[in-house]
Design an enzyme around this catalytic site. Structure first.
Site, PDB file in Angstrom:
ATOM      1  N   LYS A  89      58.353  40.503  31.651  1.00 53.64           N
ATOM      2  CA  LYS A  89      58.259  39.038  31.636  1.00 53.64           C
ATOM      3  C   LYS A  89      58.000  38.441  30.251  1.00 53.64           C
ATOM      4  CE  LYS A  89      56.454  38.430  36.327  1.00 53.64           C
ATOM      5  NZ  LYS A  89      55.411  37.809  37.139  1.00 53.64           N
ATOM      6  N   ASP A 125      56.292  31.303  38.650  1.00 55.42           N
ATOM      7  CA  ASP A 125      55.043  31.848  39.211  1.00 55.42           C
ATOM      8  C   ASP A 125      53.994  30.758  39.477  1.00 55.42           C
ATOM      9  OD1 ASP A 125      55.711  34.520  39.476  1.00 55.42           O
ATOM     10  OD2 ASP A 125      55.009  35.071  37.479  1.00 55.42           O
TER      11      ASP A 125
HETATM   12  P1  NDP Z   1      48.625  41.944  33.747  1.00 56.17           P
HETATM   13  O1  NDP Z   1      48.703  43.406  33.562  1.00 56.17           O
HETATM   14  O2  NDP Z   1      49.301  41.043  32.784  1.00 56.17           O
HETATM   15  O3  NDP Z   1      47.061  41.504  33.798  1.00 56.17           O
HETATM   16  C1  NDP Z   1      46.133  42.263  34.519  1.00 56.17           C
HETATM   17  C2  NDP Z   1      44.782  41.546  34.553  1.00 56.17           C
HETATM   18  O4  NDP Z   1      43.911  42.314  35.396  1.00 56.17           O
HETATM   19  C3  NDP Z   1      44.095  41.430  33.191  1.00 56.17           C
HETATM   20  O5  NDP Z   1      43.350  40.252  33.123  1.00 56.17           O
HETATM   21  C4  NDP Z   1      43.166  42.655  33.213  1.00 56.17           C
HETATM   22  O6  NDP Z   1      42.026  42.496  32.405  1.00 56.17           O
HETATM   23  C5  NDP Z   1      42.735  42.657  34.669  1.00 56.17           C
HETATM   24  N1  NDP Z   1      42.277  43.969  35.083  1.00 56.17           N
HETATM   25  C6  NDP Z   1      43.014  45.081  35.249  1.00 56.17           C
HETATM   26  N2  NDP Z   1      42.234  46.116  35.618  1.00 56.17           N
HETATM   27  C7  NDP Z   1      40.965  45.633  35.676  1.00 56.17           C
HETATM   28  C8  NDP Z   1      39.705  46.218  36.005  1.00 56.17           C
HETATM   29  N3  NDP Z   1      39.599  47.506  36.321  1.00 56.17           N
HETATM   30  N4  NDP Z   1      38.609  45.413  35.974  1.00 56.17           N
HETATM   31  C9  NDP Z   1      38.712  44.101  35.651  1.00 56.17           C
HETATM   32  N5  NDP Z   1      39.880  43.501  35.325  1.00 56.17           N
HETATM   33  C10 NDP Z   1      40.990  44.265  35.339  1.00 56.17           C
HETATM   34  O7  NDP Z   1      49.138  41.707  35.228  1.00 56.17           O
HETATM   35  P2  NDP Z   1      49.753  40.355  35.844  1.00 56.17           P
HETATM   36  O8  NDP Z   1      49.028  39.218  35.272  1.00 56.17           O
HETATM   37  O9  NDP Z   1      51.223  40.400  35.744  1.00 56.17           O
HETATM   38  O10 NDP Z   1      49.377  40.532  37.398  1.00 56.17           O
HETATM   39  C11 NDP Z   1      48.030  40.368  37.838  1.00 56.17           C
HETATM   40  C12 NDP Z   1      47.986  40.466  39.353  1.00 56.17           C
HETATM   41  O11 NDP Z   1      48.673  39.368  39.938  1.00 56.17           O
HETATM   42  C13 NDP Z   1      48.627  41.732  39.906  1.00 56.17           C
HETATM   43  O12 NDP Z   1      47.824  42.193  40.967  1.00 56.17           O
HETATM   44  C14 NDP Z   1      49.958  41.258  40.432  1.00 56.17           C
HETATM   45  O13 NDP Z   1      50.397  42.047  41.507  1.00 56.17           O
HETATM   46  C15 NDP Z   1      49.598  39.856  40.899  1.00 56.17           C
HETATM   47  N6  NDP Z   1      50.763  38.971  40.917  1.00 56.17           N
HETATM   48  C16 NDP Z   1      51.131  38.435  42.115  1.00 56.17           C
HETATM   49  C17 NDP Z   1      52.207  37.606  42.181  1.00 56.17           C
HETATM   50  C18 NDP Z   1      52.585  37.028  43.501  1.00 56.17           C
HETATM   51  O14 NDP Z   1      53.705  36.509  43.595  1.00 56.17           O
HETATM   52  N7  NDP Z   1      51.721  37.049  44.500  1.00 56.17           N
HETATM   53  C19 NDP Z   1      53.039  37.270  41.000  1.00 56.17           C
HETATM   54  C20 NDP Z   1      52.531  37.858  39.761  1.00 56.17           C
HETATM   55  C21 NDP Z   1      51.442  38.709  39.755  1.00 56.17           C
HETATM   56  P3  NDP Z   1      42.032  43.013  30.866  1.00 56.17           P
HETATM   57  O15 NDP Z   1      42.634  41.909  30.058  1.00 56.17           O
HETATM   58  O16 NDP Z   1      40.601  43.238  30.584  1.00 56.17           O
HETATM   59  O17 NDP Z   1      42.853  44.275  30.828  1.00 56.17           O
END
Ligand code: NDP
Length: 305
Positions: A89, A125
């Site tokens: 993306k 989104d």
């Molecule tokens: P990214 O990888 O860009 O971001 C992930 C986020 O999760 C970051 O803020 C990261 O924090 C945090 N994170 C990951 N692991 C942990 C942990 N163990 N503890 C705390 N925070 C954590 O992913 P996306 O933004 O693309 O997606 C995020 C979520 O949204 C996913 O679950 C995805 O499936 C969902 N989603 C759903 C959609 C829908 O249509 N329903 C559309 C798009 C996404 P850090 O910065 O510290 O790594």
């Protein structure tokens, strides 16, 4: 051509589907619900309009290092529309000449449309989330306090949508401070930026307003043993909780929020509405999101049983 198969860059190079092709591209992509829900909507459209009988939506697994080459081939083979998912993306943004304002503000594209001068990029989104919240929680973002968990791509779309819908305030909590700071600096030119309150330390959550909408945009919840993205003690039953995770359909956050007495919903509605808006962009037709919702919910329910 088989819309259930996962195609590759090699398949794309010899692509000869004669109809109008759409596709989702990502890695991993095997479990994407997009082909099921988009083909269900196309089938519905074709009942009233023969043009859509030869439209089909496919899935491609494309490595990030192949994205640029793949987009050239998709363009050459005249794929009318593409959905981009993890990990493409953000990267795709640099490969496009024309990008919608909201996608620019978010810093990511999830929808591309073929035009004579190249692919045009959009991000649906934020719209999907806002519709998912409205329908799932029975309230909108406007004038509500919002707490966003996460600072990745989905969180950025959430913040931009909250700004455009004029949320009363937007608190953001993220595990890593660097990512939160990077997100804040890239959004600092947007109208309403002053309504954003970064949560630097968990203790600051003690000052949450009495009620609001909490949005989980972290990836916590995708796996059964994941910890909760938030200590529920900070929320009151007046808060509503929207978990963007949609598989499983009942995440731990959803379950705990319900136990607390909060309105709660997981992210299938968001998935469906971001897809419906993408299909509207490609077809220029009004799309019935219910059909997409039913098709994807059937798959998720079958997976769970
Ligand atoms: P990214 O990888 O860009 O971001 C992930 C986020 O999760 C970051 O803020 C990261 O924090 C945090 N994170 C990951 N692991 C942990 C942990 N163990 N503890 C705390 N925070 C954590 O992913 P996306 O933004 O693309 O997606 C995020 C979520 O949204 C996913 O679950 C995805 O499936 C969902 N989603 C759903 C959609 C829908 O249509 N329903 C559309 C798009 C996404 P850090 O910065 O510290 O790594």
């Amino acid at each position: 051509m088989n819309t259930e198969k996962t195609y590759t860059l090699a398949d794309l190079k010899v692509w000869d589907y004669p109809g109008t092709a759409l596709a989702v591209i990502g890695k991993p992509i095997k479990h994407s619900l997009s082909p099921i829900m988009q083909n269900a909507a196309l089938e519905q459209l074709s009942l009233n309009d023969n043009r859509f009988k030869e439209w089909a939506y496919f899935r491609f697994e494309i490595d990030p290092e192949d994205l640029s080459e793949a987009l050239e081939f998709f363009y050459q083979k005249r794929f009318l529309g593409l959905n981009l998912t993890v990990p493409h993306k953000v990267m795709a943004l640099g490969l496009l000449k024309t990008i919608s304002n909201s996608a620019k503000a978010i810093g990511a594209v999830n929808t591309l449309k073929w035009t004579a001068s190249g692919y045009e990029g959009f991000n649906t989104d934020g719209y999907g989330m806002s519709k998912g919240i409205e329908q799932g929680l029975g309230k909108g973002l406007n004038e509500n306090h919002v707490l966003i968990l996460g600072a990745g791509g989905a969180a950025r779309a959430a913040v931009v949508e909250c700004l455009s819908q004029k949320a009363a305030s937007i608190r953001i909590l993220n595990r890593s401070k660097d990512r939160l700071d990077a997100m804040l600096s890239s959004l600092s030119e947007l109208k309403g930026y002053e309504s954003i309150i970064p949560i630097e330390a968990k203790e600051d959550l003690a000052d949450l307003p009495e009620m609001g909408i909490c949005i989980n945009a972290t990836s916590l919840g995708l796996n059964q043993n994941d910890p909760l993205p938030l200590d529920m003690a900070f929320l009151t039953p007046q808060w509503a909780v929207y978990d963007m995770v949609y598989n499983p359909q009942k995440t731990q956050l959803f379950i705990e929020a319900k136990k607390l007495g909060c309105a709660a919903k997981t992210g299938l509605g968001m998935l469906v509405h971001q897809g419906a808006q993408a299909l509207e962009i490609w077809t220029e037709q009004k799309i019935d999101a219910h059909i997409m919702h039913n098709a994807s919910e059937n798959i998720l329910s079958n997976q769970a049983s």
